[in-house]
Scaffold this motif. Structure first.
Motif, PDB file in Angstrom:
ATOM      1  N   ALA A  66     -67.990 -12.387  33.472  1.00 44.72           N
ATOM      2  CA  ALA A  66     -67.195 -11.155  33.398  1.00 44.72           C
ATOM      3  C   ALA A  66     -67.538 -10.280  32.203  1.00 44.72           C
ATOM      4  O   ALA A  66     -67.485  -9.047  32.302  1.00 44.72           O
ATOM      5  N   ALA A  67     -67.896 -10.878  31.074  1.00 48.47           N
ATOM      6  CA  ALA A  67     -68.133 -10.095  29.856  1.00 48.47           C
ATOM      7  C   ALA A  67     -69.196  -9.011  30.036  1.00 48.47           C
ATOM      8  O   ALA A  67     -68.981  -7.856  29.622  1.00 48.47           O
ATOM      9  N   PRO A  68     -70.350  -9.307  30.640  1.00 51.89           N
ATOM     10  CA  PRO A  68     -71.338  -8.236  30.843  1.00 51.89           C
ATOM     11  C   PRO A  68     -70.814  -7.106  31.711  1.00 51.89           C
ATOM     12  O   PRO A  68     -71.140  -5.934  31.475  1.00 51.89           O
ATOM     13  N   LEU A  69     -69.984  -7.433  32.708  1.00 49.89           N
ATOM     14  CA  LEU A  69     -69.416  -6.390  33.566  1.00 49.89           C
ATOM     15  C   LEU A  69     -68.415  -5.538  32.797  1.00 49.89           C
ATOM     16  O   LEU A  69     -68.358  -4.314  32.973  1.00 49.89           O
ATOM     17  N   ILE A  70     -67.631  -6.178  31.924  1.00 47.38           N
ATOM     18  CA  ILE A  70     -66.662  -5.434  31.118  1.00 47.38           C
ATOM     19  C   ILE A  70     -67.382  -4.423  30.231  1.00 47.38           C
ATOM     20  O   ILE A  70     -67.000  -3.250  30.146  1.00 47.38           O
ATOM     21  N   VAL A  71     -68.445  -4.870  29.578  1.00 48.72           N
ATOM     22  CA  VAL A  71     -69.222  -3.979  28.712  1.00 48.72           C
ATOM     23  C   VAL A  71     -69.889  -2.879  29.536  1.00 48.72           C
ATOM     24  O   VAL A  71     -69.996  -1.739  29.091  1.00 48.72           O
ATOM     25  N   SER A  72     -70.307  -3.222  30.749  1.00 49.41           N
ATOM     26  CA  SER A  72     -70.940  -2.235  31.623  1.00 49.41           C
ATOM     27  C   SER A  72     -69.974  -1.120  32.001  1.00 49.41           C
ATOM     28  O   SER A  72     -70.326   0.064  31.996  1.00 49.41           O
ATOM     29  N   TYR A  73     -68.739  -1.500  32.330  1.00 44.10           N
ATOM     30  CA  TYR A  73     -67.727  -0.493  32.655  1.00 44.10           C
ATOM     31  C   TYR A  73     -67.401   0.362  31.429  1.00 44.10           C
ATOM     32  O   TYR A  73     -67.163   1.567  31.543  1.00 44.10           O
ATOM     33  N   LEU A  74     -67.402  -0.264  30.253  1.00 42.59           N
ATOM     34  CA  LEU A  74     -67.184   0.484  29.018  1.00 42.59           C
ATOM     35  C   LEU A  74     -68.317   1.488  28.803  1.00 42.59           C
ATOM     36  O   LEU A  74     -68.077   2.628  28.372  1.00 42.59           O
ATOM     37  N   ALA A  75     -69.539   1.086  29.131  1.00 39.67           N
ATOM     38  CA  ALA A  75     -70.682   1.988  28.999  1.00 39.67           C
ATOM     39  C   ALA A  75     -70.523   3.203  29.905  1.00 39.67           C
ATOM     40  O   ALA A  75     -70.885   4.321  29.528  1.00 39.67           O
ATOM     41  N   GLU A  76     -69.958   3.003  31.100  1.00 32.51           N
ATOM     42  CA  GLU A  76     -69.724   4.125  32.012  1.00 32.51           C
ATOM     43  C   GLU A  76     -68.746   5.128  31.402  1.00 32.51           C
ATOM     44  O   GLU A  76     -68.936   6.346  31.510  1.00 32.51           O
ATOM     45  N   VAL A  77     -67.718   4.615  30.747  1.00 30.60           N
ATOM     46  CA  VAL A  77     -66.748   5.493  30.088  1.00 30.60           C
ATOM     47  C   VAL A  77     -67.421   6.264  28.958  1.00 30.60           C
ATOM     48  O   VAL A  77     -67.189   7.470  28.778  1.00 30.60           O
ATOM     49  N   LEU A  78     -68.268   5.598  28.200  1.00 29.08           N
ATOM     50  CA  LEU A  78     -68.954   6.242  27.081  1.00 29.08           C
ATOM     51  C   LEU A  78     -69.939   7.299  27.576  1.00 29.08           C
ATOM     52  O   LEU A  78     -70.136   8.332  26.919  1.00 29.08           O
TER      53      LEU A  78
END
Length: 220
Positions: free
Chosen positions: A16-28
């Motif tokens: 899950a951690a890589p996906l969480i960071v990936s979604y955060l990257a989309e927001v950024l």
């Protein structure tokens, strides 16, 4: 002896951690885009913001249909029916193509939709060029979403993380470049913002698509 619950929890975090960071990257990425658009002016930022919000809302609604790929693939793997893994992916990709084509047309005509929703002529005039180039990224975004669900079902989320980090890095070139003409790129204003977003969508779809192709060959 390590508790099975701890082992399972750690495995879940690794997935899950890589996906969480990936979604955060989309927001950024959206944040960087808005920061670049803000330099054009308040009216331009507002018009692009309204168009993007409506467009993303339409996209998010249909993305729910594409989440089926994770269910199909996970179910096939859990039941040890590896022969059903690829049909699940292909069905989801065809669904992405079908929905993506229809949605691309809708987003391309987003200016007319905003007019029907009561937006003023100035907003519609500013939002139209943005929406038309923005629409070019709808199909690759849906295809990327499908591949992301497939890769996640195979517990290869680190690949998604790496793709999104690279996409985030390219945002600092694509957005100011195509909006304001930085880095030797043409200054296209609002149309450039939509084009930059579309280019980034195609980039992450192609890269994850190549990885998925490699991954599929290893499954055989």
């Amino acid at each position: 002896m390590t508790s099975p619950r701890i082992v399972e929890s750690l495995a879940l975090v690794r997935i899950a951690a890589p996906l969480i960071v990936s979604y955060l990257a989309e927001v950024l990425i959206v944040t960087v885009a808005k920061a670049s658009l803000g330099k054009l002016g308040v009216a331009e930022l507002g018009a692009a913001g309204v168009a993007a919000d409506v467009g993303f809302t339409m996209i998010i609604i249909v993305i729910g249909f594409l989440s089926v790929v994770g269910v199909l693939v996970s179910g096939a793997l859990g039941a040890e029916r590896r022969e059903d893994v690829m049909p699940g992916l292909f069905q989801s990709l065809w669904l992405s193509l079908l929905i993506g084509t229809v949605l691309t047309v809708a987003v391309y005509h987003l200016g007319s939709i905003l007019a029907l929703l009561g937006q003023g002529p100035e907003v519609v005039a500013l939002a139209t060029p943005f929406a038309r180039t923005f629409s070019l990224g709808v199909l690759p975004l849906l295809l990327f979403t499908t591949l992301r669900g497939f890769v996640a079902a195979l517990m290869r989320t680190r690949a998604v993380f790496l793709v999104m980090v690279a996409t985030f890095g390219l945002t600092f070139i694509a957005m100011p470049g195509l909006i304001h003409g930085a880095f030797g790129l043409p200054a296209l204003g609002l149309a450039g913002a939509g084009l930059a977003w579309a280019a980034l969508a195609w980039f992450k779809f192609i890269v994850l698509g190549l990885y998925t192709l490699w991954l599929v060959r290893r499954l055989k």
